[in-house]
Scaffold this motif. Structure first.
Motif, short mmCIF file in Angstrom:
data_model
loop_
_atom_site.label_atom_id
_atom_site.label_comp_id
_atom_site.label_asym_id
_atom_site.label_seq_id
_atom_site.Cartn_x
_atom_site.Cartn_y
_atom_site.Cartn_z
N PRO A 20 0.67 -1.27 -0.10
CA PRO A 20 -0.09 -0.15 0.00
C PRO A 20 1.12 1.23 0.12
CG PRO A 20 -0.60 -1.47 1.86
CD PRO A 20 0.65 -2.07 1.23
N PRO A 21 0.78 2.01 -0.83
CA PRO A 21 1.57 3.32 -1.03
C PRO A 21 1.50 4.19 0.06
CG PRO A 21 -0.03 3.05 -2.95
CD PRO A 21 -0.30 2.17 -2.17
N ASP A 22 0.40 4.34 0.92
CA ASP A 22 0.38 5.26 2.05
C ASP A 22 1.02 4.58 3.26
OD1 ASP A 22 -0.42 7.36 0.48
OD2 ASP A 22 -2.50 6.72 0.80
N LYS A 23 1.35 3.14 3.32
CA LYS A 23 1.84 2.61 4.44
C LYS A 23 3.17 3.05 4.88
CE LYS A 23 2.69 -2.02 6.32
NZ LYS A 23 2.89 -3.46 6.06
N ARG A 24 3.36 3.33 6.31
CA ARG A 24 4.45 3.89 6.58
C ARG A 24 5.30 2.78 7.06
NH1 ARG A 24 4.72 9.06 6.94
NH2 ARG A 24 6.19 9.16 8.60
N TYR A 25 6.63 2.83 6.97
CA TYR A 25 7.57 1.81 7.67
C TYR A 25 8.51 2.42 8.87
CZ TYR A 25 10.61 3.05 3.78
OH TYR A 25 11.21 3.88 2.99
N ASP A 26 9.07 1.91 9.60
CA ASP A 26 9.97 2.33 10.74
C ASP A 26 11.45 2.11 10.20
OD1 ASP A 26 11.56 2.95 12.98
OD2 ASP A 26 10.62 1.36 13.89
N TRP A 27 12.11 3.17 9.53
CA TRP A 27 13.27 2.93 9.00
C TRP A 27 14.59 2.65 10.02
CZ3 TRP A 27 17.24 6.28 10.11
CH2 TRP A 27 16.74 7.38 10.80
N THR A 28 14.20 2.99 11.32
CA THR A 28 15.18 2.60 12.37
C THR A 28 15.42 1.36 12.89
OG1 THR A 28 13.62 3.28 14.26
CG2 THR A 28 14.77 5.21 13.13
N THR A 29 14.46 0.57 12.60
CA THR A 29 14.47 -0.97 13.45
C THR A 29 14.36 -1.78 11.87
OG1 THR A 29 12.76 -0.04 14.90
CG2 THR A 29 13.25 -2.34 14.75
N ALA A 30 15.65 -2.51 12.01
CA ALA A 30 16.05 -3.56 10.90
C ALA A 30 15.16 -4.52 10.78
CB ALA A 30 17.37 -4.26 11.29
N SER A 32 11.63 -4.36 10.73
CA SER A 32 10.44 -3.66 10.61
C SER A 32 10.45 -2.57 9.53
CB SER A 32 9.64 -3.37 11.80
OG SER A 32 10.43 -2.21 12.44
N CYS A 33 11.79 -2.39 9.06
CA CYS A 33 12.11 -1.35 8.15
C CYS A 33 11.79 -1.92 6.75
CB CYS A 33 13.52 -1.02 8.13
SG CYS A 33 14.67 -2.13 7.40
N LEU A 34 11.87 -0.94 5.77
CA LEU A 34 11.37 -1.60 4.55
C LEU A 34 12.06 -2.78 3.90
CD1 LEU A 34 10.35 0.41 1.15
CD2 LEU A 34 11.99 -1.66 1.13
N LEU A 35 13.40 -2.87 4.11
CA LEU A 35 14.18 -3.85 3.82
C LEU A 35 14.04 -5.12 4.66
CD1 LEU A 35 17.43 -1.90 2.88
CD2 LEU A 35 16.07 -2.87 1.55
N PRO A 47 17.69 -13.33 13.59
CA PRO A 47 18.98 -12.54 13.22
C PRO A 47 19.42 -12.56 11.89
CG PRO A 47 19.40 -13.92 15.22
CD PRO A 47 17.91 -14.44 14.48
N ALA A 48 19.23 -13.67 11.08
CA ALA A 48 19.31 -13.59 9.71
C ALA A 48 18.80 -12.48 8.90
CB ALA A 48 19.21 -14.82 8.85
N LEU A 49 17.53 -12.29 9.39
CA LEU A 49 16.54 -11.02 8.60
C LEU A 49 17.32 -9.86 9.27
CD1 LEU A 49 12.83 -10.67 8.83
CD2 LEU A 49 14.29 -8.84 9.61
N ARG A 50 17.50 -9.53 10.32
CA ARG A 50 18.13 -8.52 10.67
C ARG A 50 19.45 -8.09 10.25
NH1 ARG A 50 15.50 -10.14 15.15
NH2 ARG A 50 17.44 -10.98 15.98
N ASN A 51 20.19 -9.16 10.10
CA ASN A 51 21.62 -8.98 9.40
C ASN A 51 21.56 -8.69 7.97
OD1 ASN A 51 22.81 -9.31 11.85
ND2 ASN A 51 23.18 -11.58 11.48
N LYS A 52 20.45 -9.31 7.21
CA LYS A 52 20.61 -9.15 5.95
C LYS A 52 20.34 -7.60 5.60
CE LYS A 52 21.08 -10.42 1.65
NZ LYS A 52 22.21 -10.47 0.90
N SER A 53 18.90 -7.19 6.32
CA SER A 53 18.47 -5.82 6.41
C SER A 53 19.54 -4.97 6.24
CB SER A 53 17.38 -5.71 7.27
OG SER A 53 16.89 -4.30 7.45
N ILE A 54 20.33 -5.10 7.37
CA ILE A 54 21.52 -3.99 7.73
C ILE A 54 22.44 -4.14 6.59
CG2 ILE A 54 23.27 -3.58 9.21
CD1 ILE A 54 21.63 -4.46 11.71
N GLU A 55 22.83 -5.51 6.03
CA GLU A 55 23.73 -5.39 5.07
C GLU A 55 23.21 -4.72 3.64
OE1 GLU A 55 24.87 -9.08 1.77
OE2 GLU A 55 24.65 -9.38 3.91
#
Length: 92
Positions: A20-30, A32-35, A47-55
């Motif tokens: 949804p285009p209007d849906k916001r995401y928290d860019w500060t938390t690996a 729940s951020c977009l990535l 941890p794999a999800l958080r690590n890949k998101s940060i990478e």
């Protein structure tokens, strides 16, 4: 989950287009951020999800789409993605 899982800019843009285009995401938390949400949609967790998101966030194109600009909505991320010249074979 396959060890051969690929993370391409093209795939990210296609996924963003389904959100949804209007849906916001928290860019500060690996997680729940977009990535992080994209990684989760691919079956990653913990941890794999958080690590890949940060990478991915350290890659210039992924960063520009997901983190480089306000607002942090999927629609704005799509606008940022459209402003990039997307290479057809960009992998991370």
């Amino acid at each position: 989950m396959s060890e051969q899982m690929e993370f391409t800019v093209k795939d990210l843009v296609e996924w963003i287009g389904k959100q949804p285009p209007d849906k916001r995401y928290d860019w500060t938390t690996a997680g729940s951020c977009l990535l992080g949400q994209w990684c989760k949609s691919k079956g990653m967790k913990g941890p794999a999800l958080r690590n890949k998101s940060i990478e991915l966030g350290h890659d210039d194109d992924f960063y520009r789409i997901a983190l480089a600009g306000y607002p942090f909505t999927f629609g704005a991320a799509m606008d940022r993605a459209r402003s990039l010249t997307l290479p057809s074979e960009h992998h991370s």
